[in-house]
Design an enzyme around this catalytic site. Sequence first.
Site, PDB file in Angstrom:
ATOM      1  N   GLU A   5     -18.083 -29.335-101.829  1.00  0.00           N
ATOM      2  CA  GLU A   5     -18.438 -28.288-100.637  1.00  0.00           C
ATOM      3  C   GLU A   5     -17.726 -28.914 -99.544  1.00  0.00           C
ATOM      4  O   GLU A   5     -17.314 -29.937 -99.450  1.00  0.00           O
ATOM      5  CB  GLU A   5     -19.784 -28.332-100.363  1.00  0.00           C
ATOM      6  CG  GLU A   5     -20.456 -27.405 -99.672  1.00  0.00           C
ATOM      7  CD  GLU A   5     -20.006 -25.711-100.194  1.00  0.00           C
ATOM      8  OE1 GLU A   5     -18.961 -25.376 -99.414  1.00  0.00           O
ATOM      9  OE2 GLU A   5     -20.449 -25.368-100.959  1.00  0.00           O
ATOM     10  N   CYS A  40     -21.104 -22.252-104.701  1.00  0.00           N
ATOM     11  CA  CYS A  40     -20.516 -23.293-105.409  1.00  0.00           C
ATOM     12  C   CYS A  40     -19.023 -22.489-105.731  1.00  0.00           C
ATOM     13  O   CYS A  40     -19.042 -21.515-106.448  1.00  0.00           O
ATOM     14  CB  CYS A  40     -21.239 -23.452-106.788  1.00  0.00           C
ATOM     15  SG  CYS A  40     -20.351 -24.722-107.676  1.00  0.00           S
TER      16      CYS A  40
END
Length: 220
Positions: free
Chosen positions: A103, A2
């Site tokens: 992402e 992340c």
Amino acid sequence: MCGRYALYGPQSRLREQFGVEPANLEERYNIAPSQDAPIVRCGADGERELISARWGLLPSWVKEPGKLAQPINAKVETAGEKPMFRHAFKRSRVLVPASGFYEWVPVAGYKQPFFIRPVGGEELFGFGGLLEHWDGPEGQILTFAILTTAANDLMRPIHDRMPVIIRPEDYAAWLDHGVMDGLLVRELAGEYPSDEMEAYPVGRAVGNPRAQGERLVAPL
């Protein structure tokens, strides 16, 4: 992993979901490493509190911060054993409120960003995080890292890792300083259901950490 996330929308969500007062937070559509961000911890009086900490973990025992990497993520599978994370994993877990996270997927010649959020976008994620403090010449610095785990079915085509997402019914146990058993902690950080998440491609502007605004989370 992340590496970017967002926190925006009605501040009442923080009160309703995490039981903390929001303290007039600004909307953030592109929270990046080394920036300060709001986290939820269990205070000394046992009550939850919303505080600010810098994203990038700096443990208290570090003598020369400039010579040590300050990780933004920690693998939940190994954090309980690694010196960098094991104290916080047992005694200083926090929740990182988020509207969603980004992402990137490699495609022909570039990386396509995706935004991943709770289905419908009306709720928040509570990422599992680790909090540390470091006492420097200018006072105490609070820092955090976000735990990651293996991707679930929704995330697997995008990336093989994803943030640990704690279910609301497990918030109390996750924040409890008395819960130190590594196996139980990993149970609390179990796989988050794919059918409670959604993912869609967004514009590439989010790649600039200075970029902000609602347009960053708008579907292509």
